[in-house]
Design an enzyme around this catalytic site. Sequence first.
Site, PDB file in Angstrom:
ATOM      1  N   GLY A 274       0.845  -1.193   0.000  1.00 51.79           N
ATOM      2  CA  GLY A 274       0.000   0.000   0.000  1.00 51.79           C
ATOM      3  C   GLY A 274       0.872   1.231   0.000  1.00 51.79           C
TER       4      GLY A 274
ATOM      5  N   CYS B 276       5.416  -6.101   1.393  1.00 54.66           N
ATOM      6  CA  CYS B 276       5.803  -4.693   1.352  1.00 54.66           C
ATOM      7  C   CYS B 276       5.147  -3.928   2.519  1.00 54.66           C
ATOM      8  CB  CYS B 276       5.459  -4.116  -0.014  1.00 54.66           C
ATOM      9  SG  CYS B 276       6.371  -2.629  -0.332  1.00 54.66           S
TER      10      CYS B 276
ATOM     11  N   HIS C  46       7.820  -7.715  -4.138  1.00 54.98           N
ATOM     12  CA  HIS C  46       6.474  -8.064  -4.625  1.00 54.98           C
ATOM     13  C   HIS C  46       6.495  -9.396  -5.372  1.00 54.98           C
ATOM     14  CE1 HIS C  46       4.311  -4.357  -3.652  1.00 54.98           C
ATOM     15  NE2 HIS C  46       5.515  -3.800  -3.749  1.00 54.98           N
TER      16      HIS C  46
ATOM     17  N   GLU D 229       3.982 -10.920  -6.529  1.00 53.77           N
ATOM     18  CA  GLU D 229       2.852 -11.034  -7.453  1.00 53.77           C
ATOM     19  C   GLU D 229       3.157 -10.478  -8.843  1.00 53.77           C
ATOM     20  OE1 GLU D 229       3.199  -9.104  -4.897  1.00 53.77           O
ATOM     21  OE2 GLU D 229       2.245  -7.139  -5.109  1.00 53.77           O
TER      22      GLU D 229
ATOM     23  N   ASP E  17     -18.972 -13.604 -21.295  1.00 47.13           N
ATOM     24  CA  ASP E  17     -19.518 -13.604 -19.940  1.00 47.13           C
ATOM     25  C   ASP E  17     -20.999 -14.004 -19.918  1.00 47.13           C
ATOM     26  OD1 ASP E  17     -17.023 -12.641 -19.455  1.00 47.13           O
ATOM     27  OD2 ASP E  17     -17.662 -10.569 -19.194  1.00 47.13           O
TER      28      ASP E  17
ATOM     29  N   LYS F  83     -11.489 -13.164 -15.538  1.00 44.69           N
ATOM     30  CA  LYS F  83     -11.861 -13.500 -16.920  1.00 44.69           C
ATOM     31  C   LYS F  83     -11.288 -14.852 -17.361  1.00 44.69           C
ATOM     32  CE  LYS F  83     -13.587 -11.814 -20.840  1.00 44.69           C
ATOM     33  NZ  LYS F  83     -14.847 -11.081 -20.949  1.00 44.69           N
TER      34      LYS F  83
END
Length: 556
Positions: free
Chosen positions: A98, A125, A212, A214, A270, A412
């Site tokens: 953040g 972090c 990080h 990710e 979708d 998705k």
Amino acid sequence: MERTVDESGLRVSVSGDVEVATYLEIAEEKYGHESVPSADGAPGAQETIVVLDFGSQYNMLIARRVRECRVYCELVPFDTPWEQIAPLNPKGFILSGGPASVYDPGAPVAPAYVFESKVPVLGICYGMQVMAHQLGGRVAPSDKREYGHAVLHQNDEAAALFKDLPASVPVWMSHGDTVDEMPPGFRSLAYTDNSPIAVMGNDSGMIGLQFHPEVAHTEHGKHILRNFLYDICGCSGAWTPGNFVAEQVERIRATVGSGRVICALSGGVDSAVVATLIHQAVGDQLTCIFVDNGLLRREEGERVLDVFKRNLKMNLIQVDATDRFLARLAGIVDPERKRMVIGDEFIKVFEEQAAKMEHADFLAQGTLYPDVIESVTPENKAASKIKTHHNVGGLPKNMRLALIEPLRNLFKDEVREVGLTLGLSEEMVYRQPFPGPGLAIRIIGEVTAEKLEALRAADWVVMNEIKKAKLYRDLWQSFAVLTSSSSVGVMGDHRTYGHVVAVRAVTSEDAMTADWARLPYDLLGRISTRIVNEVPSVNRVVYDITSKPPGTIEWE
Ligand code: XMP
């Protein structure tokens, strides 16, 4: 600011400061809605990781990576009360990064339950700093940011976090403050040149990462996360599309009972997946409404009928509203006006059809997780207004329909997997996005039947050649645009004066940014020759080499 839309057309598009309402937004203002929490795809008894969101730009990526490891997770605001977390029965917590410093007045902190619940915690972090700060360590404030690549060296190669990893791995840093004194019971598990405590951990499965894991730049990041999930939290990786379908079918049956469901089919992924899932659960209690606005690509309408009515045998009401839409679009050149008119007309047609049904109790929609996340994270307070609007259905006046959104916890790529699991074809599931206002925003200037005909023919060639070249799935979108320019040409012995068609092909991850695709010259040559030969009113083809930003994907 730029918010865009999925191919279902059930979304708001925002560019600059201008909000563009699609029909759903208009609908909500008119009717409001009720939602049905029990059918929203909540996780039930499965293994869940809770990611507390401290506002990092990467937090949606954290959730995606965890899901990619086949572990169900939910991203929730950092201050979510325990009553909402308890039903999830988390196997572990992740505290996201953040923008704050723990020393900022009012800096966000982790709720006490995170450290008291005795399940593993991974702080990333800011998440690591807040963990150190709250557990009695010390965070060194810093004016400088460390940003970019670093090499992480392990101190403890036996640590479960590093299982099957090389002793040194490249990582991506983006932080200001650092932990300079660990809380009691913690030790440094790894360091970089700039950070002696780049990873800290204790014996109860609490771990802090200064980098990080990710982001794609951290090469082994997903492996590190997987080690945390599997070896530290004890997750088994049971979150699969097959399990999802089985569980949702049960949930939908329980929610709908003997009620009736309506669903707007657009031809996009979708709505196709939602309809198929609900059909699998309640069969003929579902009625789909497919509004052909006359702005679709060639053969699109027939394809929808083929797949859903003939093959899947769904109750499908098809409405050919081409004339109505064209009449409303007459004389309109402004792109946002076009969108408004198309959205408004759609809702009218949809309402008329729904009103003809004897009764309906539920409206099914293809809301996806990114929309849900964006409407709840603290960083996205502004976006939440957009989201609550555009996720809401076009509810006929005389009905109070409850909303079912079985995909609202999926990304998705997960929706695509679910689609394949449900037996939808790869062609349907990997379709490129197509905007709700359709070809109307690919005709610059007024939309007429003649221009639509020309654009459809040109677009058909683009699609056909791109598919033949086996590039369709590598491209985010590829299509033709009918520009408002005309040009002089020569064909045989004749001078011609015809439309200029632009070909657009882009690569992208999420449509927020995009790069023009480096299509092979031969392919471009074939597309150009065929368009000019096959579309009588077109005599020139150009290729758009603008990226986004500064361009947008669509021309309007
Ligand atoms: P832009 O042109 O803003 O498009 O770069 C980003 C993505 O959104 C799609 N798009 C729309 N989809 N209604 C939709 O349903 C719209 O009004 C709309 N405008 C853009 C576009 O095709 C691309 O995927």
